[in-house]
Structures are given as C-alpha cells and as structure tokens.
Design a protein around this motif. Structure first.
Motif, PDB file in Angstrom:
ATOM      1  N   PRO A  46       5.396   1.826   1.467  1.00  0.00           N
ATOM      2  CA  PRO A  46       3.956   2.491   2.106  1.00  0.00           C
ATOM      3  C   PRO A  46       3.653   4.168   1.295  1.00  0.00           C
ATOM      4  O   PRO A  46       3.256   4.604   1.680  1.00  0.00           O
ATOM      5  CB  PRO A  46       4.924   2.818   3.555  1.00  0.00           C
ATOM      6  N   ASN A  47       4.881   4.321   0.737  1.00  0.00           N
ATOM      7  CA  ASN A  47       4.747   5.050   0.038  1.00  0.00           C
ATOM      8  C   ASN A  47       4.797   5.090  -1.724  1.00  0.00           C
ATOM      9  O   ASN A  47       5.693   4.900  -2.288  1.00  0.00           O
ATOM     10  CB  ASN A  47       5.699   6.304   0.081  1.00  0.00           C
ATOM     11  N   VAL A  48       3.054   5.799  -2.102  1.00  0.00           N
ATOM     12  CA  VAL A  48       3.504   5.069  -4.087  1.00  0.00           C
ATOM     13  C   VAL A  48       3.062   6.346  -4.150  1.00  0.00           C
ATOM     14  O   VAL A  48       2.027   7.025  -4.356  1.00  0.00           O
ATOM     15  CB  VAL A  48       2.807   4.227  -4.065  1.00  0.00           C
ATOM     16  N   VAL A  49       3.811   6.904  -5.583  1.00  0.00           N
ATOM     17  CA  VAL A  49       2.995   7.396  -6.826  1.00  0.00           C
ATOM     18  C   VAL A  49       2.375   6.637  -7.326  1.00  0.00           C
ATOM     19  O   VAL A  49       3.672   5.910  -8.597  1.00  0.00           O
ATOM     20  CB  VAL A  49       3.999   9.031  -7.044  1.00  0.00           C
ATOM     21  N   GLU A  50       1.197   7.166  -8.402  1.00  0.00           N
ATOM     22  CA  GLU A  50       0.734   6.011  -9.562  1.00  0.00           C
ATOM     23  C   GLU A  50       0.213   7.041 -10.671  1.00  0.00           C
ATOM     24  O   GLU A  50      -0.736   7.889 -10.528  1.00  0.00           O
ATOM     25  CB  GLU A  50       0.097   4.739  -9.187  1.00  0.00           C
ATOM     26  N   THR A  51       0.238   6.643 -12.010  1.00  0.00           N
ATOM     27  CA  THR A  51      -0.297   7.377 -12.704  1.00  0.00           C
ATOM     28  C   THR A  51       0.467   7.119 -14.318  1.00  0.00           C
ATOM     29  O   THR A  51       0.980   6.444 -14.183  1.00  0.00           O
ATOM     30  CB  THR A  51       0.437   9.197 -12.588  1.00  0.00           C
ATOM     31  N   ASP A  52      -1.074   7.564 -15.750  1.00  0.00           N
ATOM     32  CA  ASP A  52      -0.684   7.169 -16.800  1.00  0.00           C
ATOM     33  C   ASP A  52       0.893   7.213 -17.023  1.00  0.00           C
ATOM     34  O   ASP A  52       1.198   8.157 -16.842  1.00  0.00           O
ATOM     35  CB  ASP A  52      -1.600   7.545 -17.639  1.00  0.00           C
ATOM     36  N   ALA A  53       1.369   7.134 -18.541  1.00  0.00           N
ATOM     37  CA  ALA A  53       1.552   7.503 -19.015  1.00  0.00           C
ATOM     38  C   ALA A  53       2.122   8.846 -19.576  1.00  0.00           C
ATOM     39  O   ALA A  53       3.302   9.644 -19.193  1.00  0.00           O
ATOM     40  CB  ALA A  53       2.095   6.335 -20.380  1.00  0.00           C
ATOM     41  N   ARG A  54       1.119   9.415 -20.285  1.00  0.00           N
ATOM     42  CA  ARG A  54       0.646  10.486 -20.543  1.00  0.00           C
ATOM     43  C   ARG A  54       0.784  11.727 -19.365  1.00  0.00           C
ATOM     44  O   ARG A  54       1.134  12.345 -19.720  1.00  0.00           O
ATOM     45  CB  ARG A  54      -0.187  11.128 -21.203  1.00  0.00           C
ATOM     46  N   THR A  55       0.071  11.577 -18.356  1.00  0.00           N
ATOM     47  CA  THR A  55       0.300  12.491 -17.183  1.00  0.00           C
ATOM     48  C   THR A  55       1.847  12.293 -16.283  1.00  0.00           C
ATOM     49  O   THR A  55       2.199  13.782 -15.935  1.00  0.00           O
ATOM     50  CB  THR A  55      -0.891  11.607 -16.068  1.00  0.00           C
ATOM     51  N   TRP A  56       2.203  11.361 -16.306  1.00  0.00           N
ATOM     52  CA  TRP A  56       3.642  11.079 -15.829  1.00  0.00           C
ATOM     53  C   TRP A  56       4.398  11.776 -17.240  1.00  0.00           C
ATOM     54  O   TRP A  56       5.496  12.653 -16.142  1.00  0.00           O
ATOM     55  CB  TRP A  56       4.223   9.672 -15.863  1.00  0.00           C
ATOM     56  N   LEU A  57       4.881  11.699 -17.910  1.00  0.00           N
ATOM     57  CA  LEU A  57       5.286  12.815 -18.789  1.00  0.00           C
ATOM     58  C   LEU A  57       5.234  14.435 -19.070  1.00  0.00           C
ATOM     59  O   LEU A  57       5.321  15.319 -18.939  1.00  0.00           O
ATOM     60  CB  LEU A  57       5.302  12.350 -20.643  1.00  0.00           C
ATOM     61  N   LEU A  58       3.512  15.010 -18.587  1.00  0.00           N
ATOM     62  CA  LEU A  58       2.972  16.245 -18.129  1.00  0.00           C
ATOM     63  C   LEU A  58       4.062  16.532 -16.985  1.00  0.00           C
ATOM     64  O   LEU A  58       5.073  17.722 -17.122  1.00  0.00           O
ATOM     65  CB  LEU A  58       1.863  16.523 -18.381  1.00  0.00           C
ATOM     66  N   LEU A  59       3.381  15.937 -15.483  1.00  0.00           N
ATOM     67  CA  LEU A  59       4.568  16.061 -15.207  1.00  0.00           C
ATOM     68  C   LEU A  59       6.157  16.265 -14.779  1.00  0.00           C
ATOM     69  O   LEU A  59       7.034  17.084 -14.745  1.00  0.00           O
ATOM     70  CB  LEU A  59       4.133  15.287 -14.189  1.00  0.00           C
TER      71      LEU A  59
END
Length: 128
Positions: free
Chosen positions: A80-93
């Motif tokens: 029910p609770n998901v955070v999803e992104t690509d590798a570069r964006t995740w690393l920037l975060l």
C-alpha cells in the motif's frame, strides 16, 4: 523479504564516493553498472537498517527493493505504501543532492500510499 545485515559504514562511504562525481555532474560518464548497483544497494539497505519496519517499500529497479518504516508489515501483492525511482535519482536523494519533494514535483519519483512520504524523514543517508 529477508532481513539484511547492517551495512558497514566504510562500505557505504566507499560505494557513495565511487559515484559522487557522476551525481554532482550528469555530463560525467556514468560509472559501471556494478558500481552504481553497489551504491544503490548500500544506501537502500542502510535506510532499511536506520528505519526498520515493513510499512513502506522503497524500490530502485533493477537493483533493490527494501521495506522500512515501523508499522504494519506487507507480505503479499502490491504494497500500500511504495516509493519508486531510478538509480541516479535515488542516489541524489540518498546523498542530499535532491530533496524528496523536489523529486516528486519533477516526476522522477513516485510515492504512493499515505505513509510513503515518511521516507523523506530518513534522508539523506550519506553525504558526499
């Protein structure tokens, strides 16, 4: 998902440092897949260790998916609770070079469910 062993802080620092130049400057050649994967996995698993639980799933395909944040544990089907992104964006975060809300606004991050936004509280994970 099986509980992951705690990530060694030195391993985390080294993995993030290996992609640091690319994160600061997108025109720099992208590091090898294994290097990016190591940084993504180390940061995501550190998040899972820092914010243990199973109420939010963080997905960075194709490298890792972890559950975090205390609350009801999800075990079957779509969480029910998901955070999803690509590798570069995740690393920037994960490194604090991009804010969670800015990533949402730019459309490079999806956060579904009432608790998904709680991940922002645990960022950044590592500084570069």
């Amino acid at each position: 998902m099986a509980r992951q062993a705690k990530v060694d802080p030195g391993e985390l620092r080294a993995a993030v440092a290996a992609v640091g130049e690319w994160l600061r400057d997108e025109s720099v050649e992208k590091p090898e897949r294994a290097v990016v994967a190591a940084a993504v996995r180390a940061t995501a698993r550190t998040l899972a260790g820092d914010a243990p639980g199973g109420s939010v799933e963080v997905r960075v395909p194709p490298f890792v998916a972890v559950q975090c944040i205390e609350g009801p544990r999800h075990t079957r089907g779509t969480p029910p609770n998901v955070v999803e992104t690509d590798a570069r964006t995740w690393l920037l975060l994960a490194t604090g070079l991009l804010a969670f809300d800015a990533a949402l606004e730019a459309g490079v991050l999806t956060a579904s469910g009432s608790r998904a936004g709680e991940v922002a509280r645990w960022l950044p994970i590592a500084q570069i």
